[in-house]
Structure formats: C-alpha cells, structure tokens
Design a protein around this motif. Structure first.
Motif, PDB file in Angstrom:
ATOM      1  N   ALA A   1      12.062  -5.605  14.570  1.00 27.16           N
ATOM      2  CA  ALA A   1      13.118  -5.517  15.587  1.00 27.16           C
ATOM      3  C   ALA A   1      14.332  -4.773  15.054  1.00 27.16           C
ATOM      4  O   ALA A   1      14.917  -3.927  15.747  1.00 27.16           O
ATOM      5  N   GLN A   2      14.730  -5.078  13.804  1.00 31.27           N
ATOM      6  CA  GLN A   2      15.876  -4.388  13.205  1.00 31.27           C
ATOM      7  C   GLN A   2      15.606  -2.886  13.108  1.00 31.27           C
ATOM      8  O   GLN A   2      16.455  -2.064  13.467  1.00 31.27           O
ATOM      9  N   GLN A   3      14.423  -2.528  12.629  1.00 29.91           N
ATOM     10  CA  GLN A   3      14.081  -1.120  12.472  1.00 29.91           C
ATOM     11  C   GLN A   3      14.117  -0.393  13.822  1.00 29.91           C
ATOM     12  O   GLN A   3      14.651   0.712  13.932  1.00 29.91           O
ATOM     13  N   ASN A   4      13.586  -1.037  14.849  1.00 30.63           N
ATOM     14  CA  ASN A   4      13.565  -0.440  16.180  1.00 30.63           C
ATOM     15  C   ASN A   4      14.979  -0.257  16.730  1.00 30.63           C
ATOM     16  O   ASN A   4      15.322   0.799  17.284  1.00 30.63           O
ATOM     17  N   ASN A   5      15.822  -1.279  16.564  1.00 29.37           N
ATOM     18  CA  ASN A   5      17.203  -1.201  17.047  1.00 29.37           C
ATOM     19  C   ASN A   5      18.000  -0.112  16.329  1.00 29.37           C
ATOM     20  O   ASN A   5      18.773   0.626  16.946  1.00 29.37           O
ATOM     21  N   ILE A   6      17.814  -0.031  15.007  1.00 32.55           N
ATOM     22  CA  ILE A   6      18.560   0.957  14.221  1.00 32.55           C
ATOM     23  C   ILE A   6      18.124   2.379  14.581  1.00 32.55           C
ATOM     24  O   ILE A   6      18.952   3.292  14.664  1.00 32.55           O
ATOM     25  N   GLU A   7      16.818   2.553  14.812  1.00 35.50           N
ATOM     26  CA  GLU A   7      16.321   3.879  15.206  1.00 35.50           C
ATOM     27  C   GLU A   7      16.961   4.339  16.514  1.00 35.50           C
ATOM     28  O   GLU A   7      17.318   5.513  16.671  1.00 35.50           O
ATOM     29  N   LYS A   8      17.120   3.429  17.459  1.00 35.56           N
ATOM     30  CA  LYS A   8      17.724   3.773  18.752  1.00 35.56           C
ATOM     31  C   LYS A   8      19.185   4.169  18.593  1.00 35.56           C
ATOM     32  O   LYS A   8      19.688   5.045  19.302  1.00 35.56           O
ATOM     33  N   LEU A   9      19.879   3.536  17.637  1.00 35.87           N
ATOM     34  CA  LEU A   9      21.286   3.831  17.414  1.00 35.87           C
ATOM     35  C   LEU A   9      21.495   5.143  16.651  1.00 35.87           C
ATOM     36  O   LEU A   9      22.324   5.965  17.023  1.00 35.87           O
ATOM     37  N   LEU A  10      20.726   5.317  15.583  1.00 39.75           N
ATOM     38  CA  LEU A  10      20.945   6.471  14.700  1.00 39.75           C
ATOM     39  C   LEU A  10      20.113   7.679  15.084  1.00 39.75           C
ATOM     40  O   LEU A  10      20.430   8.805  14.684  1.00 39.75           O
ATOM     41  N   ARG A  11      19.025   7.458  15.814  1.00 42.59           N
ATOM     42  CA  ARG A  11      18.148   8.536  16.276  1.00 42.59           C
ATOM     43  C   ARG A  11      17.695   9.443  15.136  1.00 42.59           C
ATOM     44  O   ARG A  11      17.767  10.682  15.198  1.00 42.59           O
ATOM     45  N   CYS A  12      17.240   8.794  14.051  1.00 46.09           N
ATOM     46  CA  CYS A  12      16.625   9.510  12.932  1.00 46.09           C
ATOM     47  C   CYS A  12      15.625   8.566  12.290  1.00 46.09           C
ATOM     48  O   CYS A  12      15.475   7.423  12.716  1.00 46.09           O
ATOM     49  N   LYS A  13      14.937   9.026  11.275  1.00 45.66           N
ATOM     50  CA  LYS A  13      13.949   8.177  10.610  1.00 45.66           C
ATOM     51  C   LYS A  13      14.632   7.036   9.861  1.00 45.66           C
ATOM     52  O   LYS A  13      15.595   7.255   9.133  1.00 45.66           O
ATOM     53  N   ILE A  14      14.128   5.835  10.051  1.00 49.29           N
ATOM     54  CA  ILE A  14      14.652   4.655   9.374  1.00 49.29           C
ATOM     55  C   ILE A  14      13.553   4.099   8.477  1.00 49.29           C
ATOM     56  O   ILE A  14      12.454   3.803   8.931  1.00 49.29           O
ATOM     57  N   LEU A  15      13.871   3.962   7.207  1.00 47.02           N
ATOM     58  CA  LEU A  15      12.916   3.428   6.238  1.00 47.02           C
ATOM     59  C   LEU A  15      13.559   2.271   5.487  1.00 47.02           C
ATOM     60  O   LEU A  15      14.778   2.234   5.309  1.00 47.02           O
ATOM     61  N   ASP A  16      12.736   1.336   5.037  1.00 49.55           N
ATOM     62  CA  ASP A  16      13.206   0.336   4.090  1.00 49.55           C
ATOM     63  C   ASP A  16      12.500   0.583   2.766  1.00 49.55           C
ATOM     64  O   ASP A  16      11.686   1.512   2.636  1.00 49.55           O
ATOM     65  N   ARG A  17      12.825  -0.226   1.763  1.00 48.52           N
ATOM     66  CA  ARG A  17      12.262  -0.007   0.430  1.00 48.52           C
ATOM     67  C   ARG A  17      10.736  -0.040   0.467  1.00 48.52           C
ATOM     68  O   ARG A  17      10.079   0.788  -0.162  1.00 48.52           O
ATOM     69  N   THR A  18      10.171  -0.984   1.227  1.00 47.33           N
ATOM     70  CA  THR A  18       8.715  -1.086   1.311  1.00 47.33           C
ATOM     71  C   THR A  18       8.106   0.179   1.890  1.00 47.33           C
ATOM     72  O   THR A  18       7.140   0.726   1.352  1.00 47.33           O
ATOM     73  N   GLY A  19       8.676   0.667   2.993  1.00 53.20           N
ATOM     74  CA  GLY A  19       8.151   1.881   3.613  1.00 53.20           C
ATOM     75  C   GLY A  19       8.247   3.079   2.690  1.00 53.20           C
ATOM     76  O   GLY A  19       7.349   3.934   2.661  1.00 53.20           O
ATOM     77  N   LEU A  20       9.325   3.152   1.914  1.00 50.92           N
ATOM     78  CA  LEU A  20       9.512   4.260   0.979  1.00 50.92           C
ATOM     79  C   LEU A  20       8.474   4.213  -0.142  1.00 50.92           C
ATOM     80  O   LEU A  20       7.881   5.243  -0.504  1.00 50.92           O
ATOM     81  N   ILE A  21       8.245   3.026  -0.690  1.00 49.42           N
ATOM     82  CA  ILE A  21       7.244   2.883  -1.747  1.00 49.42           C
ATOM     83  C   ILE A  21       5.854   3.224  -1.220  1.00 49.42           C
ATOM     84  O   ILE A  21       5.067   3.904  -1.892  1.00 49.42           O
ATOM     85  N   LEU A  22       5.549   2.775  -0.018  1.00 52.93           N
ATOM     86  CA  LEU A  22       4.253   3.104   0.583  1.00 52.93           C
ATOM     87  C   LEU A  22       4.105   4.608   0.752  1.00 52.93           C
ATOM     88  O   LEU A  22       3.012   5.167   0.557  1.00 52.93           O
ATOM     89  N   ASP A  23       5.188   5.290   1.103  1.00 52.70           N
ATOM     90  CA  ASP A  23       5.145   6.735   1.277  1.00 52.70           C
ATOM     91  C   ASP A  23       4.866   7.440  -0.052  1.00 52.70           C
ATOM     92  O   ASP A  23       4.085   8.399  -0.112  1.00 52.70           O
ATOM     93  N   ILE A  24       5.488   6.958  -1.121  1.00 49.71           N
ATOM     94  CA  ILE A  24       5.241   7.536  -2.447  1.00 49.71           C
ATOM     95  C   ILE A  24       3.796   7.310  -2.852  1.00 49.71           C
ATOM     96  O   ILE A  24       3.130   8.204  -3.388  1.00 49.71           O
ATOM     97  N   PHE A  25       3.291   6.115  -2.573  1.00 49.08           N
ATOM     98  CA  PHE A  25       1.896   5.829  -2.895  1.00 49.08           C
ATOM     99  C   PHE A  25       0.965   6.758  -2.124  1.00 49.08           C
ATOM    100  O   PHE A  25      -0.067   7.198  -2.652  1.00 49.08           O
ATOM    101  N   ALA A  26       1.314   7.073  -0.875  1.00 48.78           N
ATOM    102  CA  ALA A  26       0.490   7.988  -0.081  1.00 48.78           C
ATOM    103  C   ALA A  26       0.466   9.379  -0.717  1.00 48.78           C
ATOM    104  O   ALA A  26      -0.556  10.067  -0.692  1.00 48.78           O
ATOM    105  N   GLN A  27       1.590   9.790  -1.314  1.00 43.91           N
ATOM    106  CA  GLN A  27       1.637  11.083  -2.012  1.00 43.91           C
ATOM    107  C   GLN A  27       0.792  11.060  -3.271  1.00 43.91           C
ATOM    108  O   GLN A  27       0.114  12.039  -3.601  1.00 43.91           O
ATOM    109  N   ARG A  28       0.846   9.937  -3.981  1.00 38.81           N
ATOM    110  CA  ARG A  28       0.253   9.867  -5.317  1.00 38.81           C
ATOM    111  C   ARG A  28      -1.239   9.559  -5.315  1.00 38.81           C
ATOM    112  O   ARG A  28      -1.921   9.788  -6.314  1.00 38.81           O
ATOM    113  N   ALA A  29      -1.736   8.990  -4.222  1.00 38.32           N
ATOM    114  CA  ALA A  29      -3.156   8.598  -4.188  1.00 38.32           C
ATOM    115  C   ALA A  29      -4.040   9.840  -4.230  1.00 38.32           C
ATOM    116  O   ALA A  29      -3.953  10.695  -3.353  1.00 38.32           O
TER     117      ALA A  29
END
Length: 403
Positions: free
Chosen positions: A91-119
């Motif tokens: 819910a927080q991520q969805n609300n923040i996206e509507k306010l800022l209108r850009c990509k919203i990531l948290d630490r978990t999402g960022l780490i998962l993204d790095i893992f996707a690059q490294r796999a």
C-alpha cells in the motif's frame, strides 16, 4: 572515474528514517550501503532525504511535508528512482508511486534487482525469478500505471515486463512452477554433494564484497569472477584444493548483507546448504570497512538462522593493505602507529587477535600472509579428516616444508 563516465547511470534519491531503533549515525551507515547498492544496480545517487519519525507513516512511510520536498526535487532534477532503505508495504509503495510518479524501490527490491543482473546460470536465474515473483505478487495493484511511461533501468529487470504477467493467477502458477523446478534441482545438487565422498568441505562465508572470490582464486588457482561491487558472486563455486598432501573441497558462497530479503534466503536454500553441510567455515571479514564489526554480527545472525553458527570457524580478516588508522580506536594498539598501514605484528597486538586461536590477518589481493593462512587451514582440515579417518594418520607427516 573513467568507468562512471562511460556508463549512463540513472539518477536516484535515497530516503531513510531516524527512529528509536536507529539513530542518525546508524541511518547514515545504512544509506552509505544503500548508495553502494544503487551504484551496483546502475544508479547515481543525487541526494539523500532523512526524517526523524517515531513510527513510519502507514500511508507514505515519511511525513507529508518531507514527501512534498522529495516530490519537488524529483520533478526539478529528472530523478528516475526513489529508493527507501526499509521495506515498504504494498500500500505504501502504491501510494508513493501515485504522488511522485516515478519508480519507487525499497532495499529488498533493489537487492532483488542486483541479483537479477548477477544471475548467470539457469539455477541462479530460477532462484532470483522465484524471489522476484514472491515479492511482486502482493504489489501488483496499480503497478502498471507508471510503468507505461518507464522502460528499463533499476528495478525493471527480471519478471514483469508485460501487463499480462501481472495477472495474479498467472503469477501464482509461475511461482508454483519455479518451486517445483527448484525442488528438482535441489535434489540433484543434494545428490552431487553426496557424491563428493567423504572429503572435508570448507565454505567461504562473509558479508558481501569482503574478498571471498579473490581469496577463492588465490587458494584454488581458479578464475572465479571477482569485482569491487556488491554481490559479484551468486552461483556457488566448488573447487578441489590441495594444501601439502591434503585434498579438500572449497566452496565460495553468495555474500550476506544486513536486512537480507527473506525471499532470497528461502530461494537460495541450496546455496546456503553448502554452508550447512560444510565441516569448516572460513569467515572472511573486510577489515578496512569502518563497520566490519556489524558485518560480523550480521553474518553470525544469518549463520544462526540456518543453524550453522556452531561450526568450526576460522576468522579471516582480509584487506589489511587497504586499512586506514581511523578504522580502529586509539587504544586498540599497543605499539605506536608510525605509518598508514599496520604491520602484521601490529595487527596481532589488537583486540581482534584475542578472539581466539583461529584468527588470521591477510591480503588476498596482495597475497600477504597466505603461508600462515594455508598452514592454519591445513591444520584445521587435518584435524577433521583425522577424526573421520583415524587410521589414515600416516598420510600426515608431523612437519611439512611447504603448504
């Protein structure tokens, strides 16, 4: 510097919160690490926003006033991603996206993204994909309203590039399929571990980017990928190593990190099984990092979670060539500091050497003090081997001229 100029980095801002569990100094440490994570993922941090709050705002994590500041900065500076140091609720991520209108990531999402690059291997990619889908499932609502305007970049790797894949049923089916695939691979890897016979197993463990892969290359004379970025290694590498006349198996495992996403701990079960089934752990520590004590605690916590904290362990303090005097307190040394770096004898007079007999100070990159390292590993492996095969003592002479 040349590398940064040749690559186009995505602009990002970081957000942290000071509360009862983390003071300003702690938040800055976490944001330093988050900035390194952002750089590893392909981002350039333009600004940090920190707010003091007893309890995070259940709707937007930070207060409305601070959110307006972030919104103005994002709009004025063409920011591509806003990254929060703590995990956001869907819910927080969805609300923040509507306010800022850009990509919203948290630490978990960022780490998962790095893992996707490294796999690199099929197995690692399957593990990461499963973790990403499990993270994505509760966050599907409203996800596509802003992604229509944004393609690629941080947080956009792996699953979820077409709208059809956001259907909950399809995602759940995919999760079930990936789990089934991983179960099959896990059984195969368990069989492979069983087929290695009774050789002693040694596992390199430690915080991410402490030099495990570099040490692996030096010891095993192999060519494991090593880079000064977080999570350079995802796939477990196992090599047969011989020191003196004693062979054993050495495995290089994925690096640990504070706030390691639970999805990754579960997905990387087989990788962590290499640690669980090891006879001896080499806990590698980056002594040059100002927060190395916290790194040790984080690794020990994860080892405890996977029931491996009581294994025989050698503490290997690496990167002594990169250490700067301000890293330790003034009274940690008996001898007076006379140069930018401590000598090996000076290191042995610090409190670190009082942690027990199984403590070493090395530089894997410069191959400093590796003879003592090999001897200590040899002695530890030999003790395990002798206890397992008490009638094979003739293999081990009392003194070896060379390790």
């Amino acid at each position: 510097m040349l590398e940064r100029q040749s690559i186009e980095y995505e602009k990002a801002v970081l957000i942290g919160v000071i509360n009862q569990s983390q003071d300003a100094e702690k938040v800055n440490e976490y944001l330093d690490e988050l900035e390194f994570l952002t750089y590893t993922a392909g981002g350039e941090v333009e600004k940090r926003f920190v707010q003091r709050m007893e309890v995070p705002n259940p709707k937007t994590y930070i207060g409305s006033g601070k959110m307006e500041d972030v919104k103005d900065y994002v709009k004025a500076n063409d920011i591509g991603s806003v990254i929060f140091d703590d995990e956001l609720s869907p819910a927080q991520q969805n609300n923040i996206e509507k306010l800022l209108r850009c990509k919203i990531l948290d630490r978990t999402g960022l780490i998962l993204d790095i893992f996707a690059q490294r796999a690199k291997t099929s197995y690692a990619r399957t593990q990461v994909e499963l973790a990403q889908y499990e993270y994505l499932l509760p966050r599907l609502t409203g996800l596509w309203t802003h992604l229509e305007r944004q393609r690629g970049g941080i947080g956009m790797r792996g699953p979820g590039e077409t709208e059809i894949e956001t259907d909950r049923r399809i995602v759940r089916d995919r999760i079930a399929l990936l789990k089934k695939k991983l179960t099959k691979i896990d059984k195969q890897m368990e069989t492979q571990r069983g087929n290695r016979g009774a050789m002693v197993r040694v596992a390199l463990v430690g915080y991410t980017n402490v030099g495990k892969s570099t040490l692996m290359n030096v010891i095993s004379k192999s060519d494991v990928f090593a880079e000064n970025k977080l999570f350079a290694t995802l796939d477990t590498t196992v090599r047969k190593v011989v020191i003196g006349n004693l062979p054993f198996l050495l495995s290089d495992t994925v690096g640990f990190i504070r706030k390691l996403p639970t999805q990754l701990v579960e997905s990387f079960k087989s990788t962590l099984d290499e640690v669980r089934e090891a006879d001896l752990l080499l806990h590698v520590v980056d002594i040059s990092h100002p927060n190395f004590e916290e790194h040790i605690a984080s690794v020990n916590q994860i080892l405890d979670e996977i029931k491996s904290a009581d294994k025989p362990t050698i503490m290997v303090f690496n990167k002594i060539d990169q250490y700067h005097p301000e890293t330790l307190e003034e009274d940690d040394l008996v001898t007076e500091r006379t140069s930018a770096h401590f000598t090996l004898e000076e290191w042995k007079k610090t409190w670190l050497n009082k942690l027990g007999e199984n403590v070493l100070f090395i530089s894997a990159l410069n191959k400093e003090n590796l003879d003592e390292f090999r001897k200590k590993v040899y002695d530890a492996v030999r003790d395990i081997h002798v206890s397992r095969f008490p009638y094979n003592n003739f293999l081990y002479p009392e003194h070896l001229d060379q390790y």
